[in-house]
Write an enzyme that holds these catalytic residues in place. Structure first.
Site, mmCIF file in Angstrom:
data_model
loop_
_atom_site.group_PDB
_atom_site.id
_atom_site.type_symbol
_atom_site.label_atom_id
_atom_site.label_comp_id
_atom_site.label_asym_id
_atom_site.label_seq_id
_atom_site.Cartn_x
_atom_site.Cartn_y
_atom_site.Cartn_z
ATOM 1 N N HIS A 140 4.309 -4.728 14.683
ATOM 2 C CA HIS A 140 4.431 -4.192 13.327
ATOM 3 C C HIS A 140 3.522 -2.976 13.188
ATOM 4 O O HIS A 140 2.338 -3.043 13.533
ATOM 5 C CB HIS A 140 4.014 -5.249 12.294
ATOM 6 C CG HIS A 140 5.037 -6.322 12.102
ATOM 7 N ND1 HIS A 140 4.998 -7.207 11.055
ATOM 8 C CD2 HIS A 140 6.130 -6.656 12.834
ATOM 9 C CE1 HIS A 140 6.019 -8.041 11.140
ATOM 10 N NE2 HIS A 140 6.717 -7.734 12.218
ATOM 11 N N PRO B 52 -6.910 -16.896 4.813
ATOM 12 C CA PRO B 52 -5.905 -16.277 5.688
ATOM 13 C C PRO B 52 -5.339 -14.951 5.189
ATOM 14 O O PRO B 52 -4.551 -14.330 5.902
ATOM 15 C CB PRO B 52 -4.804 -17.348 5.749
ATOM 16 C CG PRO B 52 -4.952 -18.116 4.479
ATOM 17 C CD PRO B 52 -6.418 -18.121 4.178
ATOM 18 N N TYR C 48 2.921 -8.346 1.076
ATOM 19 C CA TYR C 48 1.880 -8.993 0.281
ATOM 20 C C TYR C 48 2.160 -8.664 -1.188
ATOM 21 O O TYR C 48 2.167 -7.483 -1.557
ATOM 22 C CB TYR C 48 0.493 -8.477 0.652
ATOM 23 C CG TYR C 48 -0.030 -8.920 1.996
ATOM 24 C CD1 TYR C 48 -0.954 -9.956 2.083
ATOM 25 C CD2 TYR C 48 0.382 -8.294 3.170
ATOM 26 C CE1 TYR C 48 -1.457 -10.366 3.311
ATOM 27 C CE2 TYR C 48 -0.104 -8.698 4.409
ATOM 28 C CZ TYR C 48 -1.028 -9.738 4.464
ATOM 29 O OH TYR C 48 -1.508 -10.140 5.692
ATOM 30 N N LYS D 252 -7.395 -12.886 9.875
ATOM 31 C CA LYS D 252 -8.512 -12.690 10.793
ATOM 32 C C LYS D 252 -8.915 -13.929 11.608
ATOM 33 O O LYS D 252 -9.681 -13.805 12.556
ATOM 34 C CB LYS D 252 -9.749 -12.224 10.001
ATOM 35 C CG LYS D 252 -9.606 -10.846 9.399
ATOM 36 C CD LYS D 252 -9.418 -9.804 10.463
ATOM 37 C CE LYS D 252 -8.807 -8.530 9.959
ATOM 38 N NZ LYS D 252 -8.024 -7.816 10.932
ATOM 39 N N TYR E 147 -7.415 -4.088 9.024
ATOM 40 C CA TYR E 147 -6.273 -4.956 9.296
ATOM 41 C C TYR E 147 -5.902 -4.974 10.786
ATOM 42 O O TYR E 147 -5.624 -6.042 11.354
ATOM 43 C CB TYR E 147 -5.075 -4.506 8.464
ATOM 44 C CG TYR E 147 -4.012 -5.561 8.295
ATOM 45 C CD1 TYR E 147 -4.073 -6.504 7.285
ATOM 46 C CD2 TYR E 147 -2.903 -5.618 9.157
ATOM 47 C CE1 TYR E 147 -3.102 -7.480 7.121
ATOM 48 C CE2 TYR E 147 -1.926 -6.584 9.004
ATOM 49 C CZ TYR E 147 -2.028 -7.512 7.980
ATOM 50 O OH TYR E 147 -1.050 -8.474 7.844
#
Length: 393
Positions: free
Chosen positions: A72, A293, A200, A297, A385
């Site tokens: 991704h 979550p 998200y 990580k 990220y």
């Protein structure tokens, strides 16, 4: 029994440590309380940072990951009914990969067994001893027989509920913890993903996340109360809530329905135990820290711990002294706390807190608007990220 490094726990941390030590010519024995089938089948997180992919590739256990993993290059933040893409690769030159934790475990177990490394499943009553000396040991029962494993070093990779952290003296251990007033209701569905990248969503009804395990298996989460009973959540209710939270201003939801294969509720917490080392006992992964979550990580942080620990052990056995071992806890904790900060920030920005305070909602939307509209804000999210650089001392 005698070995150089005794490892408790056959999750990604323990298995990767044994793998890296084998490549460096260092002996180890892994002890695991569960069966092989349980360890390989338990569903856990499935997003790998660029650094995690790199280390698995460089050490020869990345072939299936590259065949089956889903790279991704961005993620979507959705709020006020609109989606905003964060270009991870364009901003950082790196990307993330969807590949289930259980698949990483399978690959590492296969590698361990291929070279005949000792890996004992269904071990009972494990306990560590003499960690303040140069001669620590692990006692346990296996196949009904009491045994003792003598070693130079013990690696506690046995998770949040394991025995290793509790073996550290209370006088030296300090715990930092935050329990969040919400949980995640997660489902695995036989359905196409909502999007080719993660979504998200921040909604007045609560947070939602659309992700996947493959091109035919969707993984979705919605924020709920920790005390809720999963039995109260019918399939229809779950789909309705996902559609509501993911819908755009036109009322359309990208979520695609299908048979729900698994569902469960997971509480949310942040946890850090310091130090991560006492004497000859070294903690890694969930034994030392838990992150919510939201920032993806957990497994990546465990892998980062292991890279630091493996290099310190390699230096020790090459006769280069204990400097890296002595620095292990401080080195690992610098990254741990950065990951805690990022995970807390993502969680605080995207979730509805008790009471649904309108002021809080407006501030969260303003924060999301800044992150998506500012090059600096987008870069901050992106570089955290995809994974910060490794710190080695």
């Amino acid at each position: 029994m005698r070995t150089q490094v005794g490892i408790i726990g056959a999750g990604p941390a323990g298995l990767l440590l044994a793998h890296l030590l084998h490549r460096a010519g260092i002996e180890s024995v892994i002890l695991e309380a569960r069966s092989r089938a349980y360890v390989e089948d338990r569903i856990r997180a499935g997003l790998l940072e660029q650094g995690t992919v790199d280390i698995l590739t460089e050490t020869g256990v990345g072939d299936r990951l590259h065949r089956e993993g889903l790279p991704h290059e961005g993620i979507e933040l959705r709020f006020d009914g609109q989606g905003h893409r964060i270009d991870l690769t364009g901003l950082t030159g790196k990307r993330v990969t969807i590949y289930g934790q259980q698949e990483v475990v399978k690959d590492l177990i296969a590698a361990r067994l291929a070279h005949g490394g000792p890996l004992l499943f269904e071990v009972e009553d494990a306990a560590v001893h003499d960690i303040d000396t140069d001669y620590p040991s692990i006692t346990f029962r296996h196949d009904g027989q009491a045994q003792t494993l003598h070693c130079d070093v013990i690696a506690g990779c046995d998770g949040f509920h394991g025995v290793c952290r509790d073996a550290m003296p209370e006088s030296v251990l300090r715990v930092y913890e935050r329990v969040y007033p919400f949980a995640w209701l997660g489902i695995l569905a036989s359905a196409p993903p909502a999007s080719h990248e993660l979504i998200y969503a921040r909604h007045e009804r609560g947070f939602a996340l659309a992700t996947m395990r493959s091109t035919t298996l969707a993984r979705h989460y919605i924020q709920c109360r920790p005390e809720e009973d999963i039995a109260d959540w019918s399939d229809d209710r779950i789909w309705a809530e996902l559609h509501a939270r993911m819908a755009g201003r036109d009322g359309h939801s990208p979520v695609k329905e299908g048979p729900i294969l698994q569902k469960g509720i997971t509480p949310m917490r942040s946890f850090v135990a310091e130090p991560m080392r006492h004497g000859r006992l070294f903690l890694a992964g969930d034994a030392a820290h838990i992150v919510p979550p939201t920032g993806a990580k957990g497994m990546n942080l465990a892998i980062a711990d292991i890279i630091v620990l493996a290099r310190a052990l390699e230096a020790f056995y090459r006769g280069q002294g204990t400097a890296l071992l002595d620095a292990y806890s401080a080195t690992a904790l610098r990254r741990v706390w950065k990951a805690q900060r990022f995970s807390w920030w993502m969680t605080s920005m995207l979730h509805r807190f008790d009471g649904g305070d309108p002021f809080e909602h407006k501030v969260q939307v303003a924060e999301l608007d800044y992150v998506c509209g500012s090059a600096a804000g987008s870069l901050t999210l992106a570089e955290n990220y995809v994974g910060l650089p490794m710190q080695m001392g």
